[in-house]
Design a protein around this motif. Sequence first.
Motif, PDB file in Angstrom:
ATOM      1  N   ILE A 105       0.843  -1.196   0.000  1.00  0.00           N
ATOM      2  CA  ILE A 105       0.000   0.000   0.000  1.00  0.00           C
ATOM      3  C   ILE A 105       0.875   1.242   0.000  1.00  0.00           C
ATOM      4  O   ILE A 105       1.962   1.249   0.584  1.00  0.00           O
ATOM      5  CB  ILE A 105      -0.952  -0.028   1.221  1.00  0.00           C
ATOM      6  CG1 ILE A 105      -1.964   1.116   1.166  1.00  0.00           C
ATOM      7  CG2 ILE A 105      -0.169  -0.006   2.531  1.00  0.00           C
ATOM      8  CD1 ILE A 105      -3.138   0.921   2.106  1.00  0.00           C
ATOM      9  N   PHE A 138       0.492   5.405   0.870  1.00  0.00           N
ATOM     10  CA  PHE A 138      -0.455   6.249   1.585  1.00  0.00           C
ATOM     11  C   PHE A 138      -0.504   7.657   1.006  1.00  0.00           C
ATOM     12  O   PHE A 138       0.296   8.034   0.158  1.00  0.00           O
ATOM     13  CB  PHE A 138      -0.085   6.310   3.066  1.00  0.00           C
ATOM     14  CG  PHE A 138      -0.167   4.984   3.742  1.00  0.00           C
ATOM     15  CD1 PHE A 138      -1.387   4.434   4.074  1.00  0.00           C
ATOM     16  CD2 PHE A 138       0.980   4.265   4.036  1.00  0.00           C
ATOM     17  CE1 PHE A 138      -1.466   3.206   4.696  1.00  0.00           C
ATOM     18  CE2 PHE A 138       0.915   3.032   4.656  1.00  0.00           C
ATOM     19  CZ  PHE A 138      -0.321   2.499   4.985  1.00  0.00           C
ATOM     20  N   GLN A 139      -1.450   8.385   1.570  1.00  0.00           N
ATOM     21  CA  GLN A 139      -1.738   9.721   1.075  1.00  0.00           C
ATOM     22  C   GLN A 139      -0.594  10.701   1.309  1.00  0.00           C
ATOM     23  O   GLN A 139      -0.215  11.428   0.413  1.00  0.00           O
ATOM     24  CB  GLN A 139      -3.006  10.208   1.775  1.00  0.00           C
ATOM     25  CG  GLN A 139      -3.406  11.595   1.384  1.00  0.00           C
ATOM     26  CD  GLN A 139      -4.721  11.962   2.025  1.00  0.00           C
ATOM     27  OE1 GLN A 139      -5.425  11.128   2.562  1.00  0.00           O
ATOM     28  NE2 GLN A 139      -5.061  13.224   1.976  1.00  0.00           N
ATOM     29  N   ASP A 140      -0.070  10.704   2.534  1.00  0.00           N
ATOM     30  CA  ASP A 140       0.873  11.765   2.873  1.00  0.00           C
ATOM     31  C   ASP A 140       2.297  11.236   2.960  1.00  0.00           C
ATOM     32  O   ASP A 140       2.693  10.669   3.967  1.00  0.00           O
ATOM     33  CB  ASP A 140       0.468  12.410   4.203  1.00  0.00           C
ATOM     34  CG  ASP A 140       1.231  13.694   4.437  1.00  0.00           C
ATOM     35  OD1 ASP A 140       2.145  13.986   3.640  1.00  0.00           O
ATOM     36  OD2 ASP A 140       0.921  14.399   5.411  1.00  0.00           O
ATOM     37  N   THR A 199       4.743  12.118   6.042  1.00  0.00           N
ATOM     38  CA  THR A 199       4.718  11.494   7.369  1.00  0.00           C
ATOM     39  C   THR A 199       4.749   9.970   7.309  1.00  0.00           C
ATOM     40  O   THR A 199       4.753   9.317   8.340  1.00  0.00           O
ATOM     41  CB  THR A 199       3.448  11.920   8.139  1.00  0.00           C
ATOM     42  OG1 THR A 199       2.317  11.611   7.321  1.00  0.00           O
ATOM     43  CG2 THR A 199       3.450  13.391   8.441  1.00  0.00           C
ATOM     44  N   SER A 200       4.763   9.419   6.109  1.00  0.00           N
ATOM     45  CA  SER A 200       4.651   7.968   6.003  1.00  0.00           C
ATOM     46  C   SER A 200       5.981   7.241   6.185  1.00  0.00           C
ATOM     47  O   SER A 200       6.009   6.027   6.323  1.00  0.00           O
ATOM     48  CB  SER A 200       4.054   7.576   4.655  1.00  0.00           C
ATOM     49  OG  SER A 200       2.714   7.981   4.616  1.00  0.00           O
ATOM     50  N   LEU A 201       7.083   7.984   6.157  1.00  0.00           N
ATOM     51  CA  LEU A 201       8.384   7.350   6.367  1.00  0.00           C
ATOM     52  C   LEU A 201       8.880   7.687   7.769  1.00  0.00           C
ATOM     53  O   LEU A 201       8.671   8.798   8.262  1.00  0.00           O
ATOM     54  CB  LEU A 201       9.385   7.851   5.326  1.00  0.00           C
ATOM     55  CG  LEU A 201       9.113   7.402   3.887  1.00  0.00           C
ATOM     56  CD1 LEU A 201       9.870   8.272   2.898  1.00  0.00           C
ATOM     57  CD2 LEU A 201       9.493   5.948   3.696  1.00  0.00           C
ATOM     58  N   ASN A 202       9.535   6.726   8.378  1.00  0.00           N
ATOM     59  CA  ASN A 202      10.050   6.962   9.720  1.00  0.00           C
ATOM     60  C   ASN A 202      11.212   7.957   9.662  1.00  0.00           C
ATOM     61  O   ASN A 202      12.202   7.707   8.976  1.00  0.00           O
ATOM     62  CB  ASN A 202      10.513   5.636  10.325  1.00  0.00           C
ATOM     63  CG  ASN A 202      10.743   5.755  11.819  1.00  0.00           C
ATOM     64  OD1 ASN A 202      11.150   6.794  12.312  1.00  0.00           O
ATOM     65  ND2 ASN A 202      10.470   4.691  12.539  1.00  0.00           N
ATOM     66  N   MET A 208       8.222   5.610  -1.180  1.00  0.00           N
ATOM     67  CA  MET A 208       7.114   4.767  -0.702  1.00  0.00           C
ATOM     68  C   MET A 208       6.733   3.739  -1.767  1.00  0.00           C
ATOM     69  O   MET A 208       6.453   2.579  -1.466  1.00  0.00           O
ATOM     70  CB  MET A 208       5.885   5.629  -0.362  1.00  0.00           C
ATOM     71  CG  MET A 208       5.938   6.349   0.967  1.00  0.00           C
ATOM     72  SD  MET A 208       6.114   5.237   2.364  1.00  0.00           S
ATOM     73  CE  MET A 208       4.496   4.451   2.405  1.00  0.00           C
TER      74      MET A 208
END
Lengths: 334, 305
Positions: A95, A97-99, A102-105, A165
């Motif tokens: 998957i 994601f949208q943003d 903020t989706s990566l650590n 991502m």
Amino acid sequence: MSKVLLDMKNVRVSFFTPAGEVKAVNDISFQLKEGDVLGIVGESGSGKSVTAYSIMGLLATGGRVVGGTIDFNGHRINEMTEKELRKIRGNEVSIIFQDPMTSLNPVYTIGNQICEVIIQHTDKTRKEAMERAEELLSLVGINEPKKRLKQYPHELSGGMRQRVMIAIALACEPKLLIADEPTTALDVTIQAQILELMNDLKEKIGMSIIMITHDLGVVASMCQKIVVMYAGKIVEYGSVDDIFYNPQHEYTKGLLRSIPKLDDKEHKKLVPIEGSPVDMLNPPAGCPFAPRCESCMKICLREMPEYTAISDDHYSACWLLQKKEFEGGSGKNE
Amino acid sequence: MAQYLVKRVLLAIVTIWLVATLTFSLMHLVPGGPFLAEKSPSAATLQALEEKYGLDKPVIVQYKNYIVNLIQGDMGESIKQRGRTVSDLIFTGFKVSARVGGIAILVAVSIGIPLGCIAALNRGKWLDNVIVLISTCGVAVPGFVVGTVLMIIFSVKLNLLPTYGLSSWKHYIMPVMSLAFYPTAYISRLMRSSMLEVMGQDYMRTARSKGLPQWKMLFKHALRNAVLPVITYLGPLLAYTLTGSFVVEKIFTIPGLGNAFISSITGRDYTMIMGTTIFLASLVILMNLIVDIAYKVIDPRIKLK
């Protein structure tokens, strides 16, 4: 005829909150064939993301599949344990994601975060995984991949992060990629690049895609089939041509009226859909769209309509269609 | 990095000078002096003593002399404890306090962090409620109450643990517990709330969507992000705990720095007051510097400027 990869049958997902049960997804069914791109369209809160998360067993706490079956690539997802699901997540289905901001650590390097998923699902060593990560970065169109591997997310732009991502999602060559509004948080030029990239990679890897979006333009450029959702229900399903040129449900028509067209006359006003979505804690008894529908009839408020097939691959749930059918009219000539 | 360190050291020198000046002024504004007692010495003796320690000179001259000596690393002799230098006294006290305090912090960190994580992972369940209840009590009950209660239970009633001194490992148990009680509770609260925040972050969802096992999500992805507030708190905590708590040292009769600090104030031991204050200030500054560097190591987004 290609194989059915994903088969959702009468799926219902509820969130159990202190205020009561929220039926976020209410009795939806659709199929996705191998290699196809399916668009799920709807406004915020219509249950499109929840539908997608349920395919991965990724529902947030309190959320549960309470009915129906989800069959994906030979697995009955809704009956699998967390441990069994882990083997599928990131491996057979991924998957994005949208943003991407903020989706990566933030505290680990790009390389680390790509390798992680490779090491989790393959026997590759760290070194081999790094080589694969570099390969993936060039695949998603990131320049100087070797250097990027050692960088942290905050050193990359939003578009680049979304590419990362995508690289993570593709690392194990999944059968299905779920894209949850992948371009919403990006600016328009980057949006186009990301969509083009996804279209490209789909051909290269031969995966199916579920594209969740509220942007009909995105759907038109990428998808073969479209699911239109409203208040947790599928109100219309059909091919791109069906939906864009022969929409049947009043909600779909409303959606199409609310986007600008190139051949419109200047100063022509866009028509928004009046009102706001229903309260999912207390959904109405009848069609959820009825309170906002211009052609609302008495029965719409009382009972949910059945699906009416317009053609083999195009159906919609609306009383108007039922009425037409009853009167002997054909839904095909609107 | 080197440039940053130089800047911080220069800033530290200015801070310490300010602390020294402020303490010096306050000290001389407070009435009384080191030689006043119930039985005051004769005027002649008093004058002789003041002359010996340079207290007969105007305050501004005393200040100048003190700063000049301080720059040379000389904090002078203790006025009250004859023949011992201030540095020697601080070093002796600090060794004792730092050992007790160091163990207490180790205990606080190694109990507080897991406790906070456990509470966060079981949010809303009974385990969480129990931990929240205990940690709320922990931050509400002062150390001297904990120390006294422990003493009543383990020494007076059960006769298990010694009440004073530091001659065996048994002696350490109660002081360490009294010292660690508050920070343990505080750290577990900090950890719980930051863990809850981190678990709701998008990157945790990403980690889950990768099919990572629970332990890897927790230890790799969540912990490193969630521990930052605890690191912030640890800086001043280390400085204050290592230099000893006056209360706990008084209760368990520990010859530490906290005790020495307070008795130097009540006894108007001017050189000792200055010495201990400057030492504590330097330690706070040093710990904050270490914390800032640790921050940079843990979170690459942080820029040291």
